[in-house]
Design an enzyme around this catalytic site. Sequence first.
Site, mmCIF file in Angstrom:
data_model
loop_
_atom_site.group_PDB
_atom_site.id
_atom_site.type_symbol
_atom_site.label_atom_id
_atom_site.label_comp_id
_atom_site.label_asym_id
_atom_site.label_seq_id
_atom_site.Cartn_x
_atom_site.Cartn_y
_atom_site.Cartn_z
ATOM 1 N N GLU A 1 -6.229 -4.163 1.575
ATOM 2 C CA GLU A 1 -6.287 -4.012 3.033
ATOM 3 C C GLU A 1 -7.989 -4.036 3.321
ATOM 4 O OE1 GLU A 1 -3.750 -3.835 5.249
ATOM 5 O OE2 GLU A 1 -2.422 -2.324 4.315
ATOM 6 N N GLU B 1 0.867 -1.173 -0.027
ATOM 7 C CA GLU B 1 0.015 -0.080 0.015
ATOM 8 C C GLU B 1 1.022 1.079 -0.145
ATOM 9 O OE1 GLU B 1 -1.796 2.983 0.682
ATOM 10 O OE2 GLU B 1 -1.895 2.531 2.796
ATOM 11 N N CYS C 1 -1.806 8.879 2.397
ATOM 12 C CA CYS C 1 -1.371 8.459 1.139
ATOM 13 C C CYS C 1 -2.651 8.652 -0.027
ATOM 14 C CB CYS C 1 -0.849 7.067 1.189
ATOM 15 S SG CYS C 1 -2.138 6.065 2.007
#
Length: 463
Positions: free
Chosen positions: A437, A223, A257
């Site tokens: 996730e 990620e 992010c």
Amino acid sequence: FKTCPGRVLCKLPCSGEKEVDLAVQSAKAAFKIWSQMSGMERCRVMLEAARIIREQRDEIATMETINNGKSIFEARVDIDVSWQCLEYYAGLAGSLAGEHIQLPGGSFGYTRREPLGVCVGIGAWNYPFQIACWKSGPALACGNAMVFKPSPFTPISVVRLAEIFTEAGVPKGLFNVVQGGAATGQFLCQHPDVAKISFTGSVPTGMKIMEMAAKGIKPVTLELGGKSPLIIFSDADLENAVKGALMANFLTQGEVCCNGTRVFVERKILDTFTKEVVKRTQKIKIGDPLLEDTRMGALINQPHLNRVQGFIKQAKEQGAEVLCGGDLYVPDDPKLKNGYYMRPCVLGNCKDDMTCVKEEIFGPVMAILPFDTEEEAVERANATKFGLAGGVFTRDIQKAHRVVAALKAGMCFINNYNASPVELPFGGYKSSGFGRENGRAAIEYYSQLKTVCVEMGDVESVF
């Protein structure tokens, strides 16, 4: 704990090769016990961990604020997301199953969903406790053990999570924490008894982890970074779009992010939207993150603050206009004078080829770009190496779904931004990584499928 920006909170020794091996062996021993427990047994332990986190929410949130610098208001939300994550995967633990397939002549096959073994989690400093729960929740639900390495900038709160798992009743060593930087991460990735690596962080580090994992044929979940587009159409609810833009840029001091930092605004409403965004941005309360009314705390450290400031300086040199903020902020409270504070920044007159529009800044900096047509907005939105997230604000529901279908991004939002319910998978396209996730999808990345074929008659032989 007290808020002491710019001062040392504690000193922790880095875990070397010996300590990493001890952690992995401890996890390996715990895995033998945990993996043999039923899903319902694992469920009960994980629910107990979630209960402890929920009951200690304020204490853990305070620790996280001091650990990271984000406002206590946001930290409480992070802790809520964390216990909800463990509750969600506790609920799935008892339902994990394979399938039965009938074959000719009374023969049959079946599949078993089995754990991988010792999984490694490597976390980022923006959501230390939450990321550890996002990784450990599905890992433990599937029957795995985990060795977790938090960022060296935020080492504290994950240790509390390890204590909570122990209090909840997991086998000793099932969730181990090691501390350190790149060298410790390398020892983890190269350890022969590690079965899988899940990493949250930058693209360059993700590439190195993938290289190390490849040598051991280890699966990875990455990620990574983003430079996500937020597209505001002229028919959007302006008030909602402005709130969405603030949520997409200034959570956790912009250190997120999936932030929508490229805000594409239809030209018809550019001036109105920009004026309102600037007005709201200037009202954001900056300061002591432990105060209830603070909405923006301090950035993670001095080098990162300098980096963000460098992006703003370069943006001005390339022709962007600073519409508000971007300068350092010194709170009135003398104990905060050494904190890494800055005012949230809005940039106008931006062009797609500017560094501030192309590169991930990871700070409270919003770039506003005008567009004229839907096709143009989508094309420009996709013109990036990243593909983590994207958002659309419009009252036209057909247009909303059409645009998100065309966006090359793993997590898309319609008329909201930066919502992260644990029920929904989260992850990116392109250089933003792969694997997921959260949601049921994460189960696929923390388990492996075994197929069993059972013959009920004589073996048909060609010999």
